[in-house]
Design a protein around this motif. Structure first.
Motif: not given
Length: 303
Positions: A216-218, A228-229, A239-242, A245-248
């Motif tokens: 997870f890249n904040n 999220l990578c 890579i999932l953008e937008l 942290e909860h989803c990660y």
């Protein structure tokens, strides 16, 4: 004396007055106050020379006005502080008094004013919360409408991903698509929809068994949005953008739980327990307690 001489004479008076005030430390902005003071005495800045006596009179009147304007300001700040209202609240309270044709400099704050202000502040807070709730509800309605339009519902979170797609005219190119993610027990399913035409672009299925890492890249100074990578077998990265942290955490926990159960199933102790259980069922078969069909069914479950 001709017209030019008269104008010239007036300009000389004006210039002399400007020079006089400048010499006294009066800025161009404050000249306006001097001009108003002279008008109150039926005098003209362009026609009448400012004398030292006139200037002294102006300074005295200015001091009186300033004292009157700030008569209660310090006391009012103390009153606000006593009621738990700091310096930052003084601006709001000053506006509240102005709305009632009062001044924080000229009028002393009463207990009734404080009570009325606090009630209004509480009312304004409730209105703000209602507006916030209304906006949230409108956002949820829009999201529901989007789900209906895209024929996607029940997903765990949404994202944006870059996909390599082949167009008829454009050939191979990278295209941003909307993704709707379903976190299953053994895999992640991403239903893809085009951002422009909202067309169904199919599903991307990522089995947890093929995932080697999830990072997870904040969002930071150089990165506007968090992402999220997902690193899969062969070091391919998705890579999932937008992503929040909860989803990660939701996806990462599902992946860790899958790996934990897989490790338990592959444990040698698990195999020993299965063998012991199979011997027990074989014993029951020989004793005629269970049928061969029941034994075979249990055998398939254990092996």
């Amino acid at each position: 004396m001709g017209l030019i001489d008269k104008l010239s004479g007036k300009n000389n008076v004006y210039n002399d007055n400007v020079a006089f005030l400048k010499n006294k430390g009066i800025t161009f902005k404050d000249q306006g106050y001097v001009i108003k003071f002279m008008k109150s005495k039926n005098m003209s800045f362009r026609k009448d020379i400012i004398t030292s006596e006139l200037f002294e009179e102006y300074l005295k009147q200015k001091e009186i006005i300033e004292n009157e304007q700030n008569l209660y300001y310090t006391d009012n700040l103390k009153i606000l502080k006593e009621h738990g209202l700091g310096f930052l609240d003084s601006g709001d309270f000053s506006q509240f008094m102005e709305n009632k044709n009062l001044s924080i400099q000229k009028n002393l704050i009463t207990e009734e004013l404080i009570v009325e202000y606090l009630k209004q502040k509480e009312t304004d807070k409730k209105i703000e919360e209602q507006e916030k709730l209304k906006k949230q509800q409108q956002k949820e309605i829009k999201q529901q409408q989007k789900e209906i339009r895209l024929n996607v519902e029940g997903y765990d979170f949404s994202c944006v991903l870059n996909e390599r797609r082949r167009g008829i005219l454009t050939g191979d190119n990278i295209e941003r698509v909307d993704g709707f993610c379903f976190v299953e027990k053994d895999k992640l399913i991403i239903k893809k929809r085009g951002q422009f035409l909202k067309t169904d672009l199919g599903d991307k299925i990522i089995p947890y068994a093929n995932i080697s890492a999830i990072d997870f890249n904040n969002a930071g100074l150089l990165q506007m949005n968090s992402n999220l990578c997902i690193t899969t077998t062969g070091f391919n990265k998705i890579i999932l953008e937008l992503i929040s942290e909860h989803c990660y955490n939701l996806l990462n926990n599902a992946w860790l739980n899958f790996n934990s159960k897989r490790n338990e199933n592959n444990s040698p102790y698990q195999n020993i327990n299965a063998a012991e259980e199979l011997l027990k069922w074989h014993d029951l078969l020989e004793k005629g307690i269970i049928t061969p069909e029941e034994f075979e069914k249990k055998k398939r479950e254990l092996i």
